[in-house]
Motif scaffolding. Structure first.
Motif, PDB file in Angstrom:
ATOM      1  N   LEU A   1      48.116  42.403  28.134  1.00  0.00           N
ATOM      2  CA  LEU A   1      47.840  42.902  26.789  1.00  0.00           C
ATOM      3  C   LEU A   1      48.864  42.403  25.774  1.00  0.00           C
ATOM      4  O   LEU A   1      48.526  42.159  24.612  1.00  0.00           O
ATOM      5  N   ALA A   2      50.114  42.241  26.189  1.00  0.00           N
ATOM      6  CA  ALA A   2      51.153  41.804  25.253  1.00  0.00           C
ATOM      7  C   ALA A   2      50.814  40.433  24.667  1.00  0.00           C
ATOM      8  O   ALA A   2      50.872  40.222  23.447  1.00  0.00           O
TER       9      ALA A   2
ATOM     10  N   ILE B   1      47.826  40.615  22.244  1.00  0.00           N
ATOM     11  CA  ILE B   1      48.173  41.130  20.911  1.00  0.00           C
ATOM     12  C   ILE B   1      48.820  40.044  20.065  1.00  0.00           C
ATOM     13  O   ILE B   1      48.480  39.858  18.890  1.00  0.00           O
TER      14      ILE B   1
ATOM     15  N   ALA C   1      47.009  47.506  19.600  1.00  0.00           N
ATOM     16  CA  ALA C   1      48.330  48.121  19.733  1.00  0.00           C
ATOM     17  C   ALA C   1      48.218  49.601  20.083  1.00  0.00           C
ATOM     18  O   ALA C   1      49.072  50.147  20.801  1.00  0.00           O
TER      19      ALA C   1
ATOM     20  N   LYS D   1      46.117  50.862  22.027  1.00  0.00           N
ATOM     21  CA  LYS D   1      45.786  50.965  23.448  1.00  0.00           C
ATOM     22  C   LYS D   1      46.964  50.605  24.344  1.00  0.00           C
ATOM     23  O   LYS D   1      46.905  50.826  25.559  1.00  0.00           O
ATOM     24  N   ALA D   2      48.005  50.022  23.782  1.00  0.00           N
ATOM     25  CA  ALA D   2      49.138  49.550  24.577  1.00  0.00           C
ATOM     26  C   ALA D   2      50.101  50.690  24.865  1.00  0.00           C
ATOM     27  O   ALA D   2      50.231  51.640  24.082  1.00  0.00           O
ATOM     28  N   ASP D   3      50.800  50.590  25.989  1.00  0.00           N
ATOM     29  CA  ASP D   3      51.805  51.591  26.321  1.00  0.00           C
ATOM     30  C   ASP D   3      53.138  51.230  25.670  1.00  0.00           C
ATOM     31  O   ASP D   3      53.289  50.166  25.058  1.00  0.00           O
TER      32      ASP D   3
ATOM     33  N   VAL E   1      54.819  47.770  26.536  1.00  0.00           N
ATOM     34  CA  VAL E   1      54.291  46.595  25.846  1.00  0.00           C
ATOM     35  C   VAL E   1      54.762  46.556  24.405  1.00  0.00           C
ATOM     36  O   VAL E   1      55.208  45.521  23.897  1.00  0.00           O
ATOM     37  N   LEU E   2      54.693  47.695  23.737  1.00  0.00           N
ATOM     38  CA  LEU E   2      55.061  47.743  22.324  1.00  0.00           C
ATOM     39  C   LEU E   2      56.554  47.557  22.102  1.00  0.00           C
ATOM     40  O   LEU E   2      56.978  47.230  20.984  1.00  0.00           O
TER      41      LEU E   2
ATOM     42  N   VAL F   1      55.899  41.430  20.443  1.00  0.00           N
ATOM     43  CA  VAL F   1      54.727  42.280  20.225  1.00  0.00           C
ATOM     44  C   VAL F   1      54.969  43.219  19.053  1.00  0.00           C
ATOM     45  O   VAL F   1      54.109  43.391  18.180  1.00  0.00           O
TER      46      VAL F   1
END
Length: 434
Positions: A114-115, A118, A213, A215-217, A220-221, A226
């Motif tokens: 996911l990173a 994004i 973003a 949906k990301a944990d 990841v953020l 990111v």
């Protein structure tokens, strides 16, 4: 093996031919040696692609990259995604980055994490947002603004008596308009239009980044790239309101009828005087509405960008937000202080009173702009980061407040701070005797 490790291999006693060729500056031989002997080593083939790119051989670099990614893909789909993502280091133009990100999303988005998705979506969004601007882009904002200060001595332009033709019957000269130049006017800001379809596509892409973003944990953020990508997308979405605000202008409202009409008894002049009085009443209402809208929307925009800057903390995105806070205040101040009523004023006293009232309205806005520009500059100074946006912040402070922000010495010449000139001496070939 990376390019750096190849360079040190010979120093460590390696007899490896690629390392020896690289250490001797024979880059083509080094790339050829890797391509011949390391056909199943993805890292070595990546190094060969780096060399080919540096030599300006894109076709050969592409062959090495494809081979490296194919070998990585034999291990796992995640490794293939990582290998393709790595190509970013060899890209130099926006067009190359855009094509790379689109290809990555099409081929590897499911397995790359996911990173990376994004960041890829955000890169495409920023490129589309940049292209949608019909005019010039100033530090991410679709607008043009003038940093240069406009200084004039406060004076009224008293009209001169027009030249009269002596060969004809003398006609009384009409009283001309009186205009005024107030003390200092901020540089004007002019918002530019965006192409509607391109702007809509860019905003949709920016919103997609924000949705991903959510949906990301936290892990990841918390990745710096990111976090920066998400903040940049959110900032660009805020800029839609800012750019609309920068297109609002006071213009040149008529605040007084032409002063020569008051002394005329001609029927046409009397009718014109009535028409202009109605125009003045309408212009006063429109000016009040415009000033009210500028103040209300400006305050809301400044608050929104200030909250964003505080959330971003420090760094480039935070500085961009402070720059926008200052831009809102500068635009509002420029409109209030730079308005020039059409038709001028009926007297010099009215003209100077206009200057006094304008200065009183502009003063707090100038101070707000100064504080925001200073926040931009102080953050860059503390972090040792100076880019084009910081340069503008510093330029405005130097232009408008030179006593508090003197120009750097390298821009204005050598400052006269030394009590005496340095004393030069010749070469000393032997150490002095003690």
């Amino acid at each position: 093996m990376t390019l750096r490790s190849l360079a040190f291999a010979l120093a460590l006693g390696s007899s490896d031919e690629p390392a020896r060729a690289l250490a001797e500056g024979r880059f083509t031989d080094a790339a050829q040696a890797i391509e011949t002997s390391a056909t199943q080593d993805s890292e070595m083939l990546w190094t060969a692609a780096e060399i080919r790119t540096g030599l300006g051989q894109p076709e050969l670099a592409e062959a090495d990259l494809s081979a490296s990614e194919r070998i990585a893909g034999q291990r796992s789909s995640a490794d293939a995604a990582a290998a393709f993502w790595r190509r970013r280091a060899l890209l130099w133009t926006w067009e190359q980055r855009l094509e790379h990100m689109r290809t990555y999303l099409r081929r590897h988005a499911r397995h790359g994490g996911l990173a990376r998705r994004i960041v890829a979506e955000a890169t495409i969004a920023q490129f589309l947002w940049l292209l949608s601007c019909k005019g010039s882009v100033s530090h991410g904002v679709c607008a043009e603004f003038d940093v240069q200060v406009r200084r004039r001595a406060r004076d009224t332009g008293w009209p001169r008596r027009p030249w009269a033709d002596k060969s004809k019957k003398a006609v009384p000269a009409k009283l001309g308009p009186i205009f005024v130049h107030c003390d200092i006017t901020f540089g004007r800001v002019q918002g530019s239009e965006r192409e509607p379809r391109g702007s809509a596509a860019a905003r949709a892409q920016l919103r997609r980044v924000v949705t991903l973003a959510r949906k990301a944990d936290s892990a990841v953020l918390s990745e710096p790239e990111v976090a920066a990508a998400v903040l940049a997308a959110e900032l660009s979405l805020l800029d839609t309101s800012l750019e609309a605000y920068l297109m609002k202008h006071v213009g040149e409202p008529r605040l007084y009828p032409d002063r020569w009409l008051a002394n005329s008894q001609a029927p046409a002049d009397i009718r014109e005087l009535g028409r202009q009085r109605r125009e003045v009443a309408r212009a006063e209402r429109e000016l009040a509405d415009t000033n009210r809208a500028l103040a209300t929307e400006g305050a809301a925009l400044r608050k929104r960008y200030e909250e964003f800057a505080l959330r971003a903390g420090s760094g480039r995105i935070a500085r961009d937000a402070w720059f926008r806070v200052a831009l809102v205040s500068q635009h509002h101040a420029a409109e209030l202080g730079g308005a020039r009523p059409r038709g001028g004023f009926p007297s010099g006293e009215e003209a100077l009173r206009w200057c006094d009232e304008s200065s009183a309205r502009v003063a707090p806005l100038r101070q707000a702009a100064r504080e925001a520009y200073a926040r931009c500059l102080s953050d860059a100074t503390a972090r040792g980061e100076f880019d084009a946006g910081v340069e503008v912040c510093e330029q405005v402070l130097v232009e408008y407040w030179p006593k508090d922000y003197p120009a750097p010495a390298e821009l204005v010449g050598r400052p006269g701070l030394l009590a005496s000139a340095p004393q030069s001496i010749g070469f000393i070939l032997e150490p002095p005797l003690e």
